[in-house]
Structures are given as C-alpha cells and as structure tokens.
Design a protein around this motif. Structure first.
Motif, PDB file in Angstrom:
ATOM      1  N   ASN A 160      33.941  73.865   3.969  1.00  0.00           N
ATOM      2  CA  ASN A 160      34.046  73.083   5.210  1.00  0.00           C
ATOM      3  C   ASN A 160      32.733  72.380   5.530  1.00  0.00           C
ATOM      4  OD1 ASN A 160      36.693  73.661   5.736  1.00  0.00           O
ATOM      5  ND2 ASN A 160      36.268  75.285   7.225  1.00  0.00           N
ATOM      6  N   TYR A 164      32.833  68.376   5.999  1.00  0.00           N
ATOM      7  CA  TYR A 164      32.682  67.735   7.311  1.00  0.00           C
ATOM      8  C   TYR A 164      31.247  67.276   7.562  1.00  0.00           C
ATOM      9  CZ  TYR A 164      37.382  69.426   7.759  1.00  0.00           C
ATOM     10  OH  TYR A 164      38.725  69.656   7.523  1.00  0.00           O
ATOM     11  N   SER A 217      41.010  65.582   7.679  1.00  0.00           N
ATOM     12  CA  SER A 217      41.156  66.847   6.976  1.00  0.00           C
ATOM     13  C   SER A 217      41.983  66.648   5.710  1.00  0.00           C
ATOM     14  CB  SER A 217      41.820  67.870   7.897  1.00  0.00           C
ATOM     15  OG  SER A 217      42.374  68.915   7.153  1.00  0.00           O
ATOM     16  N   THR A 223      43.792  71.894   4.701  1.00  0.00           N
ATOM     17  CA  THR A 223      45.133  72.375   5.011  1.00  0.00           C
ATOM     18  C   THR A 223      45.219  72.968   6.409  1.00  0.00           C
ATOM     19  OG1 THR A 223      44.570  74.541   4.168  1.00  0.00           O
ATOM     20  CG2 THR A 223      45.544  72.995   2.611  1.00  0.00           C
TER      21      THR A 223
HETATM   22  P1  ADP Z   1      40.782  72.422   6.924  1.00  0.00           P
HETATM   23  O1  ADP Z   1      41.557  72.778   5.715  1.00  0.00           O
HETATM   24  O2  ADP Z   1      41.385  71.282   7.711  1.00  0.00           O
HETATM   25  O3  ADP Z   1      39.321  72.264   6.675  1.00  0.00           O
HETATM   26  P2  ADP Z   1      40.061  74.831   8.396  1.00  0.00           P
HETATM   27  O4  ADP Z   1      40.933  75.900   8.955  1.00  0.00           O
HETATM   28  O5  ADP Z   1      39.082  75.223   7.364  1.00  0.00           O
HETATM   29  O6  ADP Z   1      41.028  73.697   7.882  1.00  0.00           O
HETATM   30  O7  ADP Z   1      39.306  74.136   9.604  1.00  0.00           O
HETATM   31  C1  ADP Z   1      40.046  73.724  10.748  1.00  0.00           C
HETATM   32  C2  ADP Z   1      39.418  72.490  11.363  1.00  0.00           C
HETATM   33  O8  ADP Z   1      38.145  72.819  11.928  1.00  0.00           O
HETATM   34  C3  ADP Z   1      39.132  71.367  10.367  1.00  0.00           C
HETATM   35  O9  ADP Z   1      40.258  70.543  10.178  1.00  0.00           O
HETATM   36  C4  ADP Z   1      37.998  70.636  11.048  1.00  0.00           C
HETATM   37  O10 ADP Z   1      38.502  69.729  12.004  1.00  0.00           O
HETATM   38  C5  ADP Z   1      37.233  71.736  11.792  1.00  0.00           C
HETATM   39  N1  ADP Z   1      36.045  72.196  11.047  1.00  0.00           N
HETATM   40  C6  ADP Z   1      35.963  73.287  10.234  1.00  0.00           C
HETATM   41  N2  ADP Z   1      34.724  73.451   9.749  1.00  0.00           N
HETATM   42  C7  ADP Z   1      33.981  72.441  10.255  1.00  0.00           C
HETATM   43  C8  ADP Z   1      32.588  72.038  10.134  1.00  0.00           C
HETATM   44  N3  ADP Z   1      31.725  72.736   9.375  1.00  0.00           N
HETATM   45  N4  ADP Z   1      32.190  70.934  10.815  1.00  0.00           N
HETATM   46  C9  ADP Z   1      33.061  70.237  11.589  1.00  0.00           C
HETATM   47  N5  ADP Z   1      34.357  70.553  11.737  1.00  0.00           N
HETATM   48  C10 ADP Z   1      34.834  71.640  11.086  1.00  0.00           C
END
Ligand code: ADP
Length: 274
Positions: A160, A164, A217, A223
């Motif tokens: 992540n 991001y 995402s 996911t």
């Molecule tokens: P994804 O598969 O969409 O990354 P996650 O469950 O890992 O799903 O994360 C959920 C949401 O949290 C992401 O879609 C994103 O919007 C946000 N997110 C997660 N980690 C970060 C990060 N390090 N910086 C910014 N936003 C994040």
C-alpha cells in the motif's frame, strides 16, 4: 419464528438462559448478514474484471485487421487478468487468516526476514516508480506468530505504501522492541510520503472492500481487502494495527505484535501433550 419456538421450550429453565439464547440467535443472524454482504461484494468484484475480459476479447476479434487496436485491447486484458489474479489471491489470503488458528503453528519469526520478504514483494513496483525503500531496526528482533500470516500482513502494508505514493518518494520500515507492562511487544512502522488519508476515511479503511478511491485502487490492482487482512492478522495475534496520516503528506501504519521471548520459545520447543 424459530427463535420464539426455541425460547418457549427453554423458558422453564429461567429467563437468563432465554435471554442468552436470544442474544445468541441475534448474533448468528448478524454474522449471517455479514456473510451475505460479503458474498455479494465478492461476486460484484469478480464480475467487473470478468465482464471487462469478455468485452475485450470480443473487441480483439472484431479488430483482428487492426494490429494496433489488438495490441491496445490485449494490454487492457492483461490488466484485468492481473486484477482478477490478485483478487483471487487476496480472497485466499483472507479465508486463510480467518479460518486458521494463527497460534496453532506459532513460532518465533525473525522481523528482518519478514521485512526483506515484504520489500521483495513490491521491489518491481517500487523500481518503476523510483521509490526508495529503507528498513531499519529489525535485526535481532523476533515476533511470536504464524509466519505466513505475518508475512501477508506486513507485505500488504508495504505494498500500500508503494501504491499510494508518488514517484521518487521514500518508504521507510522501522522496527523496534517496546517493553511495556502488558508484555513485551514489537512495533513495525511503515511510513510513506504518499497521498495520505482523511480523518473520515481513517475509520473505514480497515473494512473489507472499502476503498477511498475505487478507480485509483483498481488501477494499482487494489481489492480493498488488504487492510482487512492486516487487521485480522494483528488481532488474532493479540496485537493491533494503527494509522497516523495527514492528507497530502503521507501515512504511517504501525503493526504491534507480541515479541517472541524466552518463555514462549521454551513452550514451543516442548509442545504440550494432549
Ligand atoms: P486496496 O486493495 O484498495 O489497497 P486496502 O484494504 O489495502 O485495499 O486499503 C483500503 C484503502 O485504504 C485503499 O483503497 C486506499 O484508499 C487506502 N490506503 C491504504 N493504504 C494507504 C496508504 N499507505 N496511503 C494512502 N491511502 C491508503
């Protein structure tokens, strides 16, 4: 109807028991509702790339005279197929972390190995974005738990952080041992200089399938299951995952886990007989 019938039958046993039973049924119904939602979400998430693949394969056939268009459609098919693969992989991960008792085959797990594995997992993605990854403090630290699940949890956090973050930023992974009254534990903090998360979203990102920006995402193969997996692993290990973030500045996700100590190691070497 069923609840009432059962309650009536046990009513003579005392109202406390009836109350417990009714509460139990309510809880069972709640779990059933969560399961139904989950299946609906999964079906939807699976249908999206499958639908796209089917349309794209038709488009490829129609465009067989136009090599450039074929290439373009094939490229998009590859993206959808990758997405499908990662969704299935995360579903497998999620079912594994939910069904296996993590402490059944718990062992001391070296933090530096977990960190190296997590970095390896997104080396390619970080390379393309020229993101620098720096790790520190992990040497000699060991956590107590299920190696596969811990690797999945840390891997998701680092993935992540890379996903991001804009190009040419830095992702740091810092581990330390914290000696607290409630027991020694390890904290592994993953810090990025990415887009950050608003206060409103912070409360929801650990929910299954919740994504701040579904389009973004999806583009990165996300996911919405990653953080749900991390949260589940942390909790089932008696730990916790917390987030600090400032929009536009970056985020730090901290995984707190029990430290593998001498007592735990001894218990591990001599498993209790049944
Ligand atoms: P994804 O598969 O969409 O990354 P996650 O469950 O890992 O799903 O994360 C959920 C949401 O949290 C992401 O879609 C994103 O919007 C946000 N997110 C997660 N980690 C970060 C990060 N390090 N910086 C910014 N936003 C994040």
């Amino acid at each position: 109807g069923e609840a009432l019938a059962v309650s009536a039958r046990v009513a003579p046993l005392g109202s406390r028991l009836v109350l417990l039973l009714v509460e139990d049924l309510t809880e069972a119904r709640r779990i059933e509702a969560v399961r139904r939602d989950f299946v609906a979400n999964v079906s939807h998430e699976l249908k999206t790339p499958v639908g796209a693949l089917s349309l794209l394969s038709e488009a490829v056939m129609d465009a067989s005279e136009d090599p450039e268009a074929v290439e373009r459609f094939a490229g998009r098919m590859q993206i959808e197929a990758t997405r499908l693969t990662s969704l299935v992989q995360e579903l497998i991960d999620l079912s594994r972390v939910q069904n296996d008792d993590p402490l059944e085959d718990a062992e001391p797990v070296r933090v530096d190995e977990l960190v190296a594995e997590a970095i390896d997992r997104c080396r390619h993605q970080a390379g393309t974005k020229q993101i620098t990854m720096a790790a520190g403090g992990a040497a000699d630290l060991r956590v107590w738990g299920n190696r596969g699940q811990l690797a999945a949890a840390l891997g998701n956090l680092v993935e992540n952080a890379v996903n991001y973050s804009p190009a040419r930023t830095r992702v740091g992974i810092a581990a330390r041992s914290v000696n607290a009254a409630g027991g020694d534990h390890i904290e592994i903090a993953v810090t990025d200089q990415g887009i950050g998360i608003s206060d409103k979203d912070k409360e929801r990102i650990f929910e299954r399938f919740y994504r701040v920006d579904p389009a973004r995402s999806r583009a990165t193969g996300g996911t919405g299951l990653g953080l749900a997996i991390v949260k589940h692993v942390a909790a089932s290990h008696g730990g916790e995952v917390t987030v600090w973030s400032a929009e536009g500045q970056g985020s730090t996700f901290t995984l707190r886990l029990p430290e593998a100590g001498a007592a735990r190691d001894r218990a591990h070497q001599q498993p209790a007989r049944e």
